[in-house]
Write a protein that holds these residues in place. Sequence first.
Motif, PDB file in Angstrom:
ATOM      1  N   ASP A 206       4.425   0.859 -25.454  1.00 24.24           N
ATOM      2  CA  ASP A 206       3.453   1.614 -26.266  1.00 24.24           C
ATOM      3  C   ASP A 206       4.214   2.441 -27.298  1.00 24.24           C
ATOM      4  O   ASP A 206       3.871   3.576 -27.582  1.00 24.24           O
ATOM      5  CB  ASP A 206       2.528   2.492 -25.398  1.00 24.24           C
ATOM      6  N   GLU A 210       0.797   5.811 -28.246  1.00 22.59           N
ATOM      7  CA  GLU A 210       0.857   6.226 -26.844  1.00 22.59           C
ATOM      8  C   GLU A 210      -0.381   5.763 -26.060  1.00 22.59           C
ATOM      9  O   GLU A 210      -1.521   5.930 -26.507  1.00 22.59           O
ATOM     10  CB  GLU A 210       0.953   7.762 -26.760  1.00 22.59           C
ATOM     11  N   PHE A 213      -0.651  -0.226 -24.994  1.00 21.72           N
ATOM     12  CA  PHE A 213       0.452  -1.191 -24.842  1.00 21.72           C
ATOM     13  C   PHE A 213       0.144  -2.507 -25.572  1.00 21.72           C
ATOM     14  O   PHE A 213      -0.998  -2.987 -25.556  1.00 21.72           O
ATOM     15  CB  PHE A 213       0.713  -1.466 -23.364  1.00 21.72           C
ATOM     16  N   ASN A 233       2.202   7.535 -18.049  1.00 16.63           N
ATOM     17  CA  ASN A 233       3.111   8.176 -18.999  1.00 16.63           C
ATOM     18  C   ASN A 233       3.704   9.441 -18.382  1.00 16.63           C
ATOM     19  O   ASN A 233       3.699  10.530 -18.981  1.00 16.63           O
ATOM     20  CB  ASN A 233       2.376   8.491 -20.317  1.00 16.63           C
ATOM     21  N   GLU A 238       7.193   7.691 -20.652  1.00 14.18           N
ATOM     22  CA  GLU A 238       7.163   6.325 -20.093  1.00 14.18           C
ATOM     23  C   GLU A 238       6.490   5.376 -21.082  1.00 14.18           C
ATOM     24  O   GLU A 238       5.267   5.326 -21.190  1.00 14.18           O
ATOM     25  CB  GLU A 238       6.419   6.319 -18.751  1.00 14.18           C
ATOM     26  N   ASP A 239       7.316   4.611 -21.823  1.00 12.05           N
ATOM     27  CA  ASP A 239       6.782   3.705 -22.852  1.00 12.05           C
ATOM     28  C   ASP A 239       7.070   2.236 -22.557  1.00 12.05           C
ATOM     29  O   ASP A 239       6.678   1.362 -23.338  1.00 12.05           O
ATOM     30  CB  ASP A 239       7.373   4.065 -24.215  1.00 12.05           C
TER      31      ASP A 239
END
Length: 264
Positions: A206, A210, A213, A233, A238-239
């Motif tokens: 993402d 954000e 995805f 996240n 957390e991407d």
Amino acid sequence: MSFLFLSTLKAMLLLLSVLVLLTQPPRSRGAEVKSLSKKPLIDNCTLVMCSPVEIGLPGRDGRDGKEGPRGAKGDPGSPGAKGRIEMLDVPKGDNGSAGEPGPKGDSGLRDMAALRQQLEALQGQLRSLQGAFLQYKKVELFPNGRGVGQKIFKTAGFVKPFQEAEQVCAQAGGQLPSPRSEAENHALQQLVEIENKGPGYLSMTDFWKEGWFTYPDRKPLVYSKWGPGEPNNSKGREDCVEIKTNGKWNDVPCGEKLLVICEF
Ligand SMILES: [Ca+2]
Ligand SMILES: [Ca+2]
């Protein structure tokens, strides 16, 4: 008196005629008498010479002269009479009926038979190659590879951060896995279980928005297998996405070192 004069004149004329006859040469007189008695009419010369008529009779034909020079070419003659066939002028007859078909040739059959033999030989070679390829594919995918449809997944056997894992797959001519169906996701789960080195990376992120995805080409997901409460996240960083041994997905920091699996 007058009678006497006329008698005297006659006597004088008679005397004069006698004198004229006597004065002419004897040969001339004889020839004239002779010619008149022997050639009365045939001798034209004699007649011309002796006749008092000025225009004489036509003479005999002379001998033929020499042949003259060749004359100029004459004009073309008129068309000749119509020929026999044209004169008949017979109308064209109808076409005759088709003859019976001739016997079949054997050249084409020989060619067809040769082509059939070549085709059967090629089909045999193709079956042999297909068998050899399937056998090679099984060996190559054992134990860290899986084939699903047209896709092949294979683990590298080591762990890397996300960007390095991307590079490993790109250098091999592939990319990180993008499971688009339950079957593909199940194959990836099996590889994670077999390698037993923890979860593996998937291709989705993402980065661009954000919580939204996408695949590497930024297209939205057509399939997902998020674990309960994911993506969360966690700690706001957390991407990237991992696939666990149970096949569930979880968003994680991209710096974590996870199993590298490539899709071909
Ligand atoms: Ca995120
Ligand atoms: Ca998460």
